[in-house]
Design a protein around this motif. Structure first.
Motif, PDB file in Angstrom:
ATOM      1  N   MET A   1       0.753  -1.227   0.024  1.00 41.82           N
ATOM      2  CA  MET A   1       0.009  -0.028  -0.090  1.00 41.82           C
ATOM      3  C   MET A   1       0.816   1.333   0.077  1.00 41.82           C
ATOM      4  O   MET A   1       0.403   2.488  -0.249  1.00 41.82           O
ATOM      5  CB  MET A   1      -0.874  -0.126   1.173  1.00 41.82           C
ATOM      6  N   GLY A   2       2.106   1.059   0.011  1.00 40.03           N
ATOM      7  CA  GLY A   2       3.063   2.249   0.288  1.00 40.03           C
ATOM      8  C   GLY A   2       3.044   3.071   1.658  1.00 40.03           C
ATOM      9  O   GLY A   2       3.488   4.123   1.770  1.00 40.03           O
ATOM     10  N   ILE A   3       2.551   2.380   2.503  1.00 36.89           N
ATOM     11  CA  ILE A   3       2.500   2.852   3.938  1.00 36.89           C
ATOM     12  C   ILE A   3       3.635   2.637   4.919  1.00 36.89           C
ATOM     13  O   ILE A   3       4.116   3.475   5.592  1.00 36.89           O
ATOM     14  CB  ILE A   3       1.028   2.357   4.716  1.00 36.89           C
ATOM     15  N   MET A   4       4.500   1.815   4.609  1.00 37.74           N
ATOM     16  CA  MET A   4       5.714   1.288   5.053  1.00 37.74           C
ATOM     17  C   MET A   4       6.838   0.838   4.062  1.00 37.74           C
ATOM     18  O   MET A   4       6.426   0.131   3.256  1.00 37.74           O
ATOM     19  CB  MET A   4       5.311   0.192   6.216  1.00 37.74           C
ATOM     20  N   GLU A   5       7.877   1.074   4.323  1.00 39.50           N
ATOM     21  CA  GLU A   5       9.210   0.640   3.655  1.00 39.50           C
ATOM     22  C   GLU A   5      10.388   0.457   4.634  1.00 39.50           C
ATOM     23  O   GLU A   5      10.473   1.207   5.393  1.00 39.50           O
ATOM     24  CB  GLU A   5       9.325   1.620   2.698  1.00 39.50           C
ATOM     25  N   ASN A   6      10.693  -0.879   4.436  1.00 35.68           N
ATOM     26  CA  ASN A   6      12.125  -1.123   5.247  1.00 35.68           C
ATOM     27  C   ASN A   6      11.801  -1.048   6.771  1.00 35.68           C
ATOM     28  O   ASN A   6      12.608  -0.462   7.549  1.00 35.68           O
ATOM     29  CB  ASN A   6      13.207  -0.322   4.901  1.00 35.68           C
ATOM     30  N   GLY A   7      10.481  -1.398   7.212  1.00 35.95           N
ATOM     31  CA  GLY A   7      10.391  -1.317   8.596  1.00 35.95           C
ATOM     32  C   GLY A   7       9.915   0.056   9.084  1.00 35.95           C
ATOM     33  O   GLY A   7       9.580   0.002  10.469  1.00 35.95           O
ATOM     34  N   ARG A   8       9.910   0.988   8.198  1.00 34.13           N
ATOM     35  CA  ARG A   8       9.271   2.198   8.641  1.00 34.13           C
ATOM     36  C   ARG A   8       8.258   2.918   7.975  1.00 34.13           C
ATOM     37  O   ARG A   8       8.218   2.587   6.751  1.00 34.13           O
ATOM     38  CB  ARG A   8      10.678   3.024   8.591  1.00 34.13           C
ATOM     39  N   LEU A   9       7.327   3.606   8.560  1.00 35.97           N
ATOM     40  CA  LEU A   9       6.246   4.388   7.923  1.00 35.97           C
ATOM     41  C   LEU A   9       6.860   5.168   6.890  1.00 35.97           C
ATOM     42  O   LEU A   9       8.027   5.900   6.997  1.00 35.97           O
ATOM     43  CB  LEU A   9       5.471   5.072   8.807  1.00 35.97           C
ATOM     44  N   THR A  10       6.246   5.491   5.769  1.00 38.66           N
ATOM     45  CA  THR A  10       6.540   6.410   4.657  1.00 38.66           C
ATOM     46  C   THR A  10       5.787   7.785   4.932  1.00 38.66           C
ATOM     47  O   THR A  10       4.810   7.815   6.090  1.00 38.66           O
ATOM     48  CB  THR A  10       6.023   5.996   3.412  1.00 38.66           C
ATOM     49  N   PRO A  11       5.882   8.768   4.167  1.00 36.56           N
ATOM     50  CA  PRO A  11       5.181  10.067   4.282  1.00 36.56           C
ATOM     51  C   PRO A  11       3.805   9.844   3.836  1.00 36.56           C
ATOM     52  O   PRO A  11       2.891  10.697   4.400  1.00 36.56           O
ATOM     53  CB  PRO A  11       5.759  11.041   3.234  1.00 36.56           C
ATOM     54  N   LEU A  12       3.242   8.794   3.414  1.00 35.40           N
ATOM     55  CA  LEU A  12       1.797   8.568   3.085  1.00 35.40           C
ATOM     56  C   LEU A  12       1.090   7.813   4.476  1.00 35.40           C
ATOM     57  O   LEU A  12       0.001   8.058   4.691  1.00 35.40           O
ATOM     58  CB  LEU A  12       1.537   7.440   2.270  1.00 35.40           C
ATOM     59  N   ALA A  13       1.840   7.726   5.448  1.00 36.71           N
ATOM     60  CA  ALA A  13       1.271   7.253   6.586  1.00 36.71           C
ATOM     61  C   ALA A  13       0.508   8.435   7.320  1.00 36.71           C
ATOM     62  O   ALA A  13       0.811   9.299   7.497  1.00 36.71           O
ATOM     63  CB  ALA A  13       2.441   6.633   7.765  1.00 36.71           C
ATOM     64  N   GLY A  14      -0.632   7.902   8.188  1.00 33.93           N
ATOM     65  CA  GLY A  14      -1.428   8.850   8.628  1.00 33.93           C
ATOM     66  C   GLY A  14      -2.447   9.542   7.992  1.00 33.93           C
ATOM     67  O   GLY A  14      -3.121  10.496   8.551  1.00 33.93           O
ATOM     68  N   ASP A  15      -2.548   9.252   6.644  1.00 33.63           N
ATOM     69  CA  ASP A  15      -3.466   9.669   5.743  1.00 33.63           C
ATOM     70  C   ASP A  15      -4.654   9.002   5.346  1.00 33.63           C
ATOM     71  O   ASP A  15      -4.540   8.049   4.627  1.00 33.63           O
ATOM     72  CB  ASP A  15      -2.944  10.336   4.537  1.00 33.63           C
ATOM     73  N   PRO A  16      -5.905   9.016   5.998  1.00 31.34           N
ATOM     74  CA  PRO A  16      -6.974   8.141   6.038  1.00 31.34           C
ATOM     75  C   PRO A  16      -7.676   8.156   4.503  1.00 31.34           C
ATOM     76  O   PRO A  16      -8.228   7.144   4.380  1.00 31.34           O
ATOM     77  CB  PRO A  16      -7.950   8.504   7.253  1.00 31.34           C
ATOM     78  N   THR A  17      -7.176   9.329   3.784  1.00 26.97           N
ATOM     79  CA  THR A  17      -8.015   9.448   2.568  1.00 26.97           C
ATOM     80  C   THR A  17      -7.286   8.236   1.440  1.00 26.97           C
ATOM     81  O   THR A  17      -7.915   8.168   0.570  1.00 26.97           O
ATOM     82  CB  THR A  17      -7.535  10.617   1.910  1.00 26.97           C
ATOM     83  N   LEU A  18      -6.384   7.810   1.964  1.00 27.37           N
ATOM     84  CA  LEU A  18      -5.732   6.531   1.109  1.00 27.37           C
ATOM     85  C   LEU A  18      -6.881   5.591   0.715  1.00 27.37           C
ATOM     86  O   LEU A  18      -6.958   4.837  -0.045  1.00 27.37           O
ATOM     87  CB  LEU A  18      -4.620   5.812   1.808  1.00 27.37           C
ATOM     88  N   PHE A  19      -7.706   5.488   1.830  1.00 25.50           N
ATOM     89  CA  PHE A  19      -8.857   4.351   1.735  1.00 25.50           C
ATOM     90  C   PHE A  19     -10.187   4.991   1.325  1.00 25.50           C
ATOM     91  O   PHE A  19     -11.391   4.322   1.477  1.00 25.50           O
ATOM     92  CB  PHE A  19      -8.991   3.830   3.032  1.00 25.50           C
ATOM     93  N   MET A  20     -10.208   6.274   0.852  1.00 29.61           N
ATOM     94  CA  MET A  20     -11.600   6.975   0.381  1.00 29.61           C
ATOM     95  C   MET A  20     -11.740   6.995  -1.068  1.00 29.61           C
ATOM     96  O   MET A  20     -10.711   7.425  -1.582  1.00 29.61           O
ATOM     97  CB  MET A  20     -11.586   8.218   1.228  1.00 29.61           C
TER      98      MET A  20
END
Length: 453
Positions: free
Chosen positions: A434-453
């Protein structure tokens, strides 16, 4: 059985094992409310000394609640491996504690020892431990379980997404759920506490969470935390439940106050295995918490730590996927302040893990308790260090339906990043996709609930 000791120029005589166990507890307002607590630190020290010299056989031979009078006691007795018990029956409680803390005693040996213990022996060991002892011993234990995915591996900190809504509004619930998922929380379960305890409401919430799981191909499991009877009605009407849930007490009378008994749990177990949507083999979610038996006047003069330990033997009978103590939910009548809440959280996690349960903790408090969010941050760090299987994530750490304070979605994400923990492996692979995590760390996309809207 020796129940007397001399300490600091004074002789302390205890009435029976129940009296020793209660007075050996660290200070708890619930024990004080029940009138069974130590009068002062000297009496507490004396009780710990007496308890440390009792053998495991002493504890088993003097049941606090006889099996003929209580079905939880019968389950505890039936769960003892007699061969292993025979090998350790002459250990003192102090020797049990030392063995658990010894550097060379690893997970497999602790797992073997645990099969010869009763819940009361486990509670006795906890009473002799410092907070750091409880953390060290628990950190050695690995308990993995599988519903649709596996949690509990070393280095994994899972999170329950708890998207409660004050009217069970589906869109409101989803808004909270999408935020949880955007922070990587929900691998333990998408678990909702419903306002309306009806089969229709449970069915609607289960359908909604299952639709989200299916649409986004999320590897996790769902559960609605209504009364088990309500869930059973919903499942019989075709609701897609991966797990079934129930709160537990440590006595038969306490469970009757919850409207349950072993026969009902057996029926629910058969139903979820036959008609549930979870892969299994672990298909239960149980919650506990110190003080529930006293609040139901079903404690029989037994202290709240020992009663909590007894809950875990009942839970273990059903091989649950997850168990958590809702540690500060009941209020200051049972745990007065943050010091008592922190102690109880570490005790409960240790006692559950020693009884081979997949333990999580709802790190929480109510607003009339002498505690604040900084205290919960402290306990969260301690539990993560101790290897807790999962924590609870609530939007902004404030449950607007249950009206208590817990840990937020981003709190769990912070703990993972700061302490080198990861989500469950299957769930992490989904987060990467989903692009939310990479190499065990959250990406800049994390925390944005509009990903699922």
């Amino acid at each position: 059985m020796k129940l007397k000791t001399a300490l600091l120029g004074k002789t302390f005589q205890f009435r029976d094992l129940k009296d020793v166990m209660a007075k050996a507890n660290e200070e708890k307002s619930g024990d004080q409310l029940a009138g069974i607590a130590a009068e002062d630190a000297k009496e507490r020290m004396a009780a710990k000394l007496v308890l440390s010299e009792l053998t495991l056989a002493d504890i088993r031979n003097h049941p606090l609640l006889p099996p003929e009078n209580d079905e939880v006691s019968r389950i505890i007795e039936e769960g003892v491996n007699e061969k292993i018990y025979a090998e350790i029956r002459n250990w003192t409680v102090a020797e049990l504690r030392e063995t658990l803390l010894r550097h060379e005693t690893g997970n497999s040996e602790i797992r073997r020892i645990s099969r010869g213990l009763t819940s009361e022996m486990v509670a006795a060991a906890a009473k002799l431990m410092s907070n750091l002892d409880l953390m060290q011993a628990a950190s050695k234990m690995e308990v993995t379980t599988h519903c649709n995915i596996t949690i509990g591996q070393k280095g994994v900190l899972a999170g329950r997404a708890q998207p409660n809504h004050p009217t069970d509004n589906i869109q409101g619930m989803k808004a909270s759920l999408f935020e949880a998922l955007s922070y990587g929380i929900g691998d333990a379960v998408l678990g909702i506490n419903p306002v309306i305890d009806s089969a229709d409401s449970v069915k609607e919430l289960l359908n909604a969470t299952k639709e989200v799981m299916t649409k986004w191909q999320i590897p996790t499991q769902n559960c609605v935390l209504a009364h088990v009877k309500t869930q059973m009605r919903a499942i019989r009407q075709g609701a897609p439940a991966d797990m079934v849930f129930q709160s537990l007490a440590g006595t038969e009378a306490g469970n009757k106050a919850f409207g349950i008994d072993v026969a009902l749990l057996d029926e629910a177990d058969d139903l979820i295995r036959r008609d549930g949507t979870g892969t299994g083999p672990n298909l239960w979610y149980f919650e506990t918490g110190q003080g529930s038996e006293l609040s139901a006047e079903a404690h029989f003069g037994i202290d709240q730590v020992t009663l909590e330990s007894r809950c875990y033997a009942l839970a273990r009978k059903y091989n649950p996927f997850m168990v958590n103590t809702v540690v500060g939910f009941i209020g200051p009548e049972y745990l007065y302040d943050s010091k008592q809440v922190i102690r109880a959280g570490l005790e409960d996690h240790f006692m559950g893990k020693l009884q081979q349960l997949p333990m999580g903790v709802d790190v929480c408090y109510t607003n009339h308790m002498k505690a604040d969010q900084n205290d919960m941050d402290n306990l969260s760090v301690l539990l993560t260090s101790a290897g807790v299987n999962f924590l609870i994530g609530v939007a902004m750490a404030d449950d607007c339906m249950l009206n208590y304070q817990s840990t937020s979605f981003h709190d769990i994400a912070t703990l993972r990043e700061m302490m080198g923990r990861r989500p469950a492996p299957e769930f992490e692979r989904w987060l990467v996709k989903m692009g939310i995590m990479e190499n065990g760390r959250l990406t800049p996309l994390a925390g944005d609930p509009t990903l699922f809207m």
